[in-house]
Each structure stands twice: as C-alpha cells, then as structure tokens.
Design an enzyme around this catalytic site. Structure first.
Site: not given
Length: 517
Positions: A169, A193, A196, A246, A301, A401
């Site tokens: 995301f 993909k 979402e 992740s 990240c 994190e």
C-alpha cells in the site's frame, strides 16, 4: 486527460451490488471487467474516512482467466522486437509525465501522503519506466569467437513466460512501476496484484500503459487478499513472482512459491539505522533525520527509524525534537503538510499501541505525537512525529518495524559500538552515517552488513541504473527488483555453442574425447 470511467469509477462507472459506491475493475485480456466476486473491500480516504470506491477480491476463476490470457499473449509478445517494446515504454513515460498531477491527486486521496510526496512516488517509478525503454542495451548477451577449433559460444537472455507482481500500500505508483515495465520489456507477460487498500492510482497507470501500446493479455490485473496471493504462488503457469511488503507475508510468498518451482524475489521489512558522528554537520544532519523519519508518516520500508548518536552528538536531542515539533500534520491535500495520515484505523491503533509499549518498557518519550488536533480532519488516522530516547535492544519499539512516524534514539560510545548495534539487527535494508570524516565513512561502508548504504544521505535508494540491494532478513532471493539484476531475474540465460563445417574441416573419424580441439 481524464481517467476512463470504465476503469476505476471516478463517479460515473458501474456500481457494485450495494448500489452506492463505484467499483474498481479487473484487467483481463485487455479489457476492464467487473468482478463476479461476492467479497469486496472499501477503499477509504485515510484523512476523512470517505469511502472512495470498492475493490473486489477476485475469484479463482478470474485469476485463472488472467493467467491464461497472459500465457496466450506470451506466444506472440516474446517474438516482438526489442525496438517495439522499447517504444512502448518511451510512450508510457511521456504519458506519465503528462498526467503527473492527476496521478498524484488519486494517490493522495486513497493513500494519504502529501501531494508533493505523491508526485515523488510516481516520479521514482517513472525512472524505472525510462530504464525499461533502454532494454535494447540491457538485454544483450555475450559472445566469444573461436573458443576452440572453429567453435563459437554465445549467450542469449530469453523471457521466462508469465510473471506476477504483488505490491504494498505504501508506494502504489512506484512499486508497480518497478515490476511490470521491466518484466514486459524483457519479453514476459504479467499479472499484477496491487494492494487492496489503494489500487486506484495503480489502475490509472495500467490504463496509461494500455494507451502506450501494451497489447491485450500482456498486462493483466487481479485484486484480492490471501486467497489471491496463494493462487498466484501456486499457479503452474506463473514462472516468477516479485513481491514487496511485510516480512511475514514475504516469507510466506517466498516459501510457497519456491516450493512450487518459481523464481521469487521478496523485498520485506526493515529497521533502518543512521549513525550520527559528533563531527557531522548538525543542521544538515538534523534536517535529514526529521525528513527521513517522518516523511510519508514513516510508512516507507526505507524510513529512517533509528538514530544512533555517538559521543557528544547525544546532546542534539533537544534540537531534534524542536525540528520535529515544527512539522505540520494534516491531510496530504492541504498546502504545507509534512506528515499525512496512516493508511488505516488498524495501522493507527498498532502505532499508538507500540508507542505505549515504549513508555512501559522504559524508553523516554521526548515527543508524543498521539492524538494530534487536525482541524477539519478529526476522523483522520493521524499520529504526529514521535521521538523516543534511551531506546535499548529488546524493546518492542526497537525490535518491530513500527511503520509510523516514530524515531528511536540510541547512544553509542564510538563508531565501533554503533556498527555493532546495526550489524546485530536482523534486518539489512538501508543504513546511513553522518560525518565529515572520510576515514569514518570508509570504515562504515566496509564493515556494515546492510545492502544499501548512505553517506550523509538518509534514504539511500539507488536510481534504476543500479540495483536495489537490501539484504539479510529484509530480502529473500538473490536478485533485486530493478537495475541490472532485474534483467537477469526476468530472463533465462541460454548458452549456445556452435560449429559450422565446410568440406575442408569435416572430420573423417569419430572423436570420443571431451576435447573440442
């Protein structure tokens, strides 16, 4: 240019069965189609809680249809000339530039980051599109003439087939643009993909890609959660998967897809440290720390989440706090905003919970960003800049994190202790040192066990001429997601050894030795 209303439902497209919210489409065989699923998720503006659209969780049959379309398209796309492929991405980069403002606005509404940061998100992906347009020189093999008597050997880099990408995301423009342009430019077809949580800007980029000339079936898009991810990992016709997200999900994808015989690269979690030497330029260093720790609300990240202050640099904490306190927290659409909202209520609760754990575990809360007042956006998922000092290894705020605007400050007596702290952390995505000493910088560069290193630069993400090189627990797979390494990831090296005879060189007896003389 405006978005196609059949694509993402900017207010005029078909609505789902609920009847009040527009829907995001699938892309299968060159057509934007309405999913037949019964499972949907709201796309929510994180600053206002407005429902922008609904995204489908694709059915198994829809995933199969997308892969089948890509498999069929590969038969002809793999034979398309390099020049034709390159010109498509030259056109795509032009279209992205022409629509930069619109793309940023869509991104900010669904993801929350500021409009300037959203443009940066798009621009860093655009750089990879430009790199893909140079595929003619990137996909060259090697040749050696007369390696033995009359024998030539050469390599060719051939596409794998259907490849897939699973994106997070936090960079809904950049990371899809890391993936499908290079995969397609090297002759593969692709199933994407997106996250979402914020797929709308991704779908607008996909529309531009089709406008640039990507043929039907070469690029397909499915949406969904765990079931769709597993279907991609298991599908026998998918040859390679690229993942960013992740550590938990990335480890699952790597293990499951590898067992299914696929080539896999996973860029995962991080805990990025910076060493602050006492000889560093104070103003430049403090500005860099604040920007890298709190930009994008810490949802990067490569965010700088740990500052290791060496020696007298530990006296800089009050000035660091004051700079962070001066950042504006508001919706990403508001002028002058520095820190936008977190992506969801769940993310907000998690970050606030970790801040509370930091207090309970004994860290000193120098700046508490919880519950900021954001006029006009009282329902937004906001956490302001938060700074802890006295952070120790073993604390939850250090070991996890956080993925929020939280900076952990640690102390070290000297550079040796600071390097030891960083190398003991399992993650290896990015790190930095701030110093005016060339000797200290050289020593840090050589001894640090992290994939990407910055020297007086807080977020050392390389341009696409170089490869993204996270390491250790931050990465699974040997090859990075862009740069020279990704060409090798998306191609199979085939070595050809050949000899041609004329009447004067024909052998008159069998040769049973291994020699090629």
């Amino acid at each position: 240019m405006t978005a196609n209303p059949d694509l993402v439902a900017q207010g005029e497209s078909a609505v789902n069965a609920r009847g009040d919210v527009p829907t995001v489409k699938l892309l299968i065989d060159g057509k934007f189609v309405e999913s037949q699923t019964t499972e949907w998720r709201d796309i929510i503006n994180p600053a206002t809680q407005e429902v922008l659209a609904r995204v489908p969780f694709a059915t198994a049959q829809e995933v199969d249809a997308a892969v089948a379309s890509a498999k069929e398209a590969f038969k002809t796309w793999r034979k398309t000339s390099i020049g034709t492929r390159a010109r498509i991405f030259l056109k795509l980069q032009q279209l992205i530039r022409e629509n930069m403002s619109e793309l940023a606005q869509i991104l900010t509404r669904e993801q929350g980051k500021t409009l300037p940061d959203a443009e940066g998100d798009v621009f860093r992906g655009l750089e990879v599109v430009e790199h893909a347009a140079n595929i003619g020189t990137l996909q060259m093999g090697e040749v050696a003439n007369n390696v033995a008597g009359g024998v030539d050997t050469y390599t060719i880099l051939q596409p794998l087939g259907v490849c897939a990408g699973i994106t997070p995301f936090n960079f809904p423009a950049m990371i899809p643009l890391w993936m499908f342009p290079m995969a397609i430019a090297t002759g593969n077809t692709f199933v994407l993909k997106p996250s979402e949580q914020d797929p709308m800007v991704t779908m607008r980029l996909v529309e531009l890609a089709l406008e640039a000339g990507i043929p039907a079936g070469v690029l397909n898009v499915v949406h969904g959660g765990e079931d769709v991810v597993n279907a991609i990992c298991d599908h026998r016709d998918i040859k390679a998967i690229s993942f960013v997200g992740s550590t938990r999900v990335g480890t699952h994808v790597y293990n499951r897809a590898s067992l299914a015989g696929k080539r896999v690269q996973c860029m995962m979690g991080a805990k990025n440290h910076a060493i602050i030497m006492p000889d560093a330029n104070k103003e430049q260093t403090l500005n860099a720390l604040v920007g890298a720790a709190f930009g994008a609300a810490g949802q990067r990240c490569m965010a700088l989440s740990v500052a290791v202050l060496v020696g007298e640099a530990r006296n800089w904490i009050p000035e660091l706090v004051e700079k962070a306190r001066g950042l504006k927290v508001s919706a990403g659409t508001e002028p002058g905003t520095d820190v936008g909202p977190l992506i969801s209520k769940a993310a907000l609760q998690r970050v606030e919970g970790l801040i509370e754990r930091g207090v309970q575990e004994g860290a000193t809360l120098e700046l508490d960003g919880r519950n900021p007042h954001v006029a006009g956006y009282e329902q937004g998922n906001f956490v302001g800049p938060t700074i802890f000092s006295g952070v120790k290894q073993g604390m939850a705020i250090y070991e996890q994190e956080i993925f929020g605007p939280v900076l952990c400050v640690m102390d070290a007596a000297d550079i040796d202790e600071a390097i030891e702290i960083i190398n003991a952390n399992p993650n290896g995505n990015g790190t930095a040192i701030f110093t005016q000493s060339g000797a200290a910088a050289h020593r840090f560069r050589e001894e640090i066990d992290v994939g990407q290193v910055g020297i007086n630069l807080p977020i050392p993400v390389p341009v696409p001429l170089f490869s993204f090189t996270g390491s250790r627990a931050s990465k699974l797979g040997d090859l990075g997601p862009y740069g020279k390494q990704v060409v090798l990831f998306y191609t199979q090296t085939k070595t050809v050894t050949e000899r041609w005879f004329d009447d004067s060189t024909v052998a008159h007896a069998p040769n049973t030795t291994i020699s090629l003389k």
